[in-house]
Motif scaffolding. Structure first.
Motif, PDB file in Angstrom:
ATOM      1  N   TYR A  27     -49.244 -26.518   0.145  1.00 20.65           N
ATOM      2  CA  TYR A  27     -48.372 -27.492   0.509  1.00 20.65           C
ATOM      3  C   TYR A  27     -48.827 -28.933   0.265  1.00 20.65           C
ATOM      4  O   TYR A  27     -48.394 -29.776  -0.451  1.00 20.65           O
ATOM      5  N   VAL A  28     -50.056 -29.258   0.859  1.00 18.12           N
ATOM      6  CA  VAL A  28     -50.742 -30.613   0.593  1.00 18.12           C
ATOM      7  C   VAL A  28     -50.992 -30.628  -0.929  1.00 18.12           C
ATOM      8  O   VAL A  28     -50.762 -31.603  -1.117  1.00 18.12           O
ATOM      9  N   ALA A  29     -51.531 -29.765  -1.527  1.00 15.67           N
ATOM     10  CA  ALA A  29     -51.903 -29.972  -2.889  1.00 15.67           C
ATOM     11  C   ALA A  29     -50.759 -30.133  -3.603  1.00 15.67           C
ATOM     12  O   ALA A  29     -50.592 -30.878  -4.669  1.00 15.67           O
ATOM     13  N   LEU A  30     -49.752 -29.611  -3.285  1.00 14.54           N
ATOM     14  CA  LEU A  30     -48.371 -29.674  -4.272  1.00 14.54           C
ATOM     15  C   LEU A  30     -47.775 -31.132  -3.982  1.00 14.54           C
ATOM     16  O   LEU A  30     -46.820 -31.706  -4.866  1.00 14.54           O
ATOM     17  N   PRO A  33     -49.986 -35.913  -3.918  1.00 13.51           N
ATOM     18  CA  PRO A  33     -50.048 -36.687  -5.104  1.00 13.51           C
ATOM     19  C   PRO A  33     -48.689 -37.448  -5.527  1.00 13.51           C
ATOM     20  O   PRO A  33     -48.782 -38.450  -6.030  1.00 13.51           O
ATOM     21  N   LEU A  34     -47.608 -36.846  -4.892  1.00 13.59           N
ATOM     22  CA  LEU A  34     -46.343 -37.582  -5.122  1.00 13.59           C
ATOM     23  C   LEU A  34     -46.345 -39.124  -4.855  1.00 13.59           C
ATOM     24  O   LEU A  34     -45.794 -39.777  -5.600  1.00 13.59           O
ATOM     25  N   PRO A  35     -46.626 -39.749  -3.826  1.00 10.28           N
ATOM     26  CA  PRO A  35     -46.477 -40.921  -3.330  1.00 10.28           C
ATOM     27  C   PRO A  35     -47.293 -41.982  -4.355  1.00 10.28           C
ATOM     28  O   PRO A  35     -46.934 -42.862  -4.745  1.00 10.28           O
ATOM     29  N   PHE A  36     -48.523 -41.336  -4.564  1.00  8.23           N
ATOM     30  CA  PHE A  36     -49.302 -42.095  -5.538  1.00  8.23           C
ATOM     31  C   PHE A  36     -48.851 -42.405  -6.879  1.00  8.23           C
ATOM     32  O   PHE A  36     -48.810 -43.269  -7.676  1.00  8.23           O
ATOM     33  N   LEU A  37     -48.176 -41.093  -7.312  1.00  7.28           N
ATOM     34  CA  LEU A  37     -47.649 -41.311  -8.630  1.00  7.28           C
ATOM     35  C   LEU A  37     -46.403 -42.041  -8.704  1.00  7.28           C
ATOM     36  O   LEU A  37     -46.018 -42.841  -9.633  1.00  7.28           O
ATOM     37  N   ALA A  38     -45.570 -41.926  -7.722  1.00  6.78           N
ATOM     38  CA  ALA A  38     -44.384 -42.862  -7.421  1.00  6.78           C
ATOM     39  C   ALA A  38     -44.574 -44.278  -7.595  1.00  6.78           C
ATOM     40  O   ALA A  38     -43.976 -45.154  -8.161  1.00  6.78           O
ATOM     41  N   GLN A  39     -45.755 -44.613  -6.964  1.00  6.14           N
ATOM     42  CA  GLN A  39     -46.056 -46.029  -6.794  1.00  6.14           C
ATOM     43  C   GLN A  39     -46.695 -46.644  -8.347  1.00  6.14           C
ATOM     44  O   GLN A  39     -46.116 -47.500  -8.944  1.00  6.14           O
ATOM     45  N   VAL A  40     -47.372 -45.654  -9.034  1.00  3.66           N
ATOM     46  CA  VAL A  40     -47.909 -46.092 -10.565  1.00  3.66           C
ATOM     47  C   VAL A  40     -46.855 -46.123 -11.350  1.00  3.66           C
ATOM     48  O   VAL A  40     -46.720 -46.864 -12.432  1.00  3.66           O
ATOM     49  N   LEU A 169     -58.714 -25.374  -6.580  1.00  3.02           N
ATOM     50  CA  LEU A 169     -58.569 -25.813  -7.815  1.00  3.02           C
ATOM     51  C   LEU A 169     -57.537 -27.040  -8.094  1.00  3.02           C
ATOM     52  O   LEU A 169     -58.131 -28.135  -8.415  1.00  3.02           O
ATOM     53  N   LEU A 170     -56.465 -26.776  -7.363  1.00  3.08           N
ATOM     54  CA  LEU A 170     -55.339 -27.729  -7.534  1.00  3.08           C
ATOM     55  C   LEU A 170     -55.662 -29.141  -6.733  1.00  3.08           C
ATOM     56  O   LEU A 170     -55.430 -30.241  -7.232  1.00  3.08           O
ATOM     57  N   ASP A 174     -55.793 -32.797  -7.947  1.00  8.36           N
ATOM     58  CA  ASP A 174     -55.169 -33.890  -7.170  1.00  8.36           C
ATOM     59  C   ASP A 174     -56.051 -34.952  -6.983  1.00  8.36           C
ATOM     60  O   ASP A 174     -55.579 -36.135  -6.973  1.00  8.36           O
ATOM     61  N   ALA A 175     -57.157 -34.717  -6.455  1.00 10.68           N
ATOM     62  CA  ALA A 175     -58.269 -35.926  -6.057  1.00 10.68           C
ATOM     63  C   ALA A 175     -58.464 -36.644  -7.468  1.00 10.68           C
ATOM     64  O   ALA A 175     -58.364 -37.850  -7.352  1.00 10.68           O
ATOM     65  N   TRP A 176     -58.626 -35.954  -8.635  1.00  9.94           N
ATOM     66  CA  TRP A 176     -58.581 -36.843  -9.975  1.00  9.94           C
ATOM     67  C   TRP A 176     -57.412 -37.601 -10.122  1.00  9.94           C
ATOM     68  O   TRP A 176     -57.362 -38.707 -10.527  1.00  9.94           O
ATOM     69  N   THR A 177     -56.444 -36.768  -9.959  1.00 13.03           N
ATOM     70  CA  THR A 177     -54.893 -37.640  -9.987  1.00 13.03           C
ATOM     71  C   THR A 177     -54.769 -38.905  -9.370  1.00 13.03           C
ATOM     72  O   THR A 177     -54.577 -40.070  -9.856  1.00 13.03           O
ATOM     73  N   ILE A 178     -54.988 -38.822  -8.071  1.00  8.14           N
ATOM     74  CA  ILE A 178     -55.094 -39.695  -7.175  1.00  8.14           C
ATOM     75  C   ILE A 178     -56.030 -40.602  -7.593  1.00  8.14           C
ATOM     76  O   ILE A 178     -55.549 -42.024  -7.495  1.00  8.14           O
ATOM     77  N   THR A 179     -57.270 -40.738  -7.612  1.00  8.59           N
ATOM     78  CA  THR A 179     -58.270 -41.642  -8.140  1.00  8.59           C
ATOM     79  C   THR A 179     -57.817 -42.199  -9.453  1.00  8.59           C
ATOM     80  O   THR A 179     -57.869 -43.613  -9.466  1.00  8.59           O
TER      81      THR A 179
END
Length: 188
Positions: A27-30, A33-40, A169-170, A174-179
């Motif tokens: 659940y956390v992995a899925l 990242p959404l709020p970070f991607l929404a902001q960008v 792995l996801l 996610d860590a890479w995506t958020i960074t």
């Protein structure tokens, strides 16, 4: 039937820790990242609203995962802690005398689940994701006389281990995506 009967000892079977950790991690992995991607991406949904939704969803998932099966001299009970609202997850209980039989049913994916059939003809799903499942089923057999030698869990532990591995792995992705999202947010 209550879990705290004065003169009986109850056996409590909680959901397997492997299943709980796997599902919470997934659940956390899925969702994280959404709020970070929404902001960008300047999405129309504000990140703060996404954080609220993710938090509510996490509490709801955790509530579902607090299910426990209680066996005592009177019967079997599926219960949740008092903080879980009854309208969300009610649970159920059956006395041993009410249990007529244990019926297998095929799922849409080809697995088999089991239902207790009461004397009134109502069906109650046998929880199969509990830790010490074999011990629970042996106690049910001892109390009801129903043959449970063929009763098994829906998913084997190795399936959840594979899912946990892919979830980890996801989480790395996610860590890479958020960074990356945070660094893009600082550049613009």
């Amino acid at each position: 039937m209550t879990a705290n009967s004065a003169n009986t000892s109850a056996s409590i079977f909680r959901l397997s820790p492997l299943i709980r950790i796997t599902l919470l991690s997934l659940y956390v992995a899925l969702t994280v990242p959404l709020p970070f991607l929404a902001q960008v991406t300047a999405a129309p949904v504000p990140p703060a609203l996404l954080w609220v939704g993710i938090s509510i969803g996490l509490v709801a998932l955790y509530a579902v995962l607090t299910e426990r099966v209680i066996l005592d001299e009177q019967g079997i009970q599926v219960a949740y802690p008092t903080w879980v609202p009854r309208f969300f997850r009610k649970g159920w209980s059956l006395s041993w005398a009410q249990i007529k039989e244990l019926k297998p049913r095929t799922t849409g994916q080809g697995g088999i689940v089991y239902y207790f059939l009461s004397q009134e003809g109502k069906a109650y799903l046998l929880p199969v994701r509990v830790a010490r499942f074999g011990q629970m089923v042996r106690q049910v057999q001892a109390k009801t006389g129903i043959d449970t030698t063929d009763v098994s869990t829906l998913a084997q532990p190795w399936m959840y281990l594979i899912l946990l591995g892919f979830t980890l792995l996801l989480l790395l992705i996610d860590a890479w995506t958020i960074t990356t999202a945070l660094s893009i947010g600082q550049i613009t």
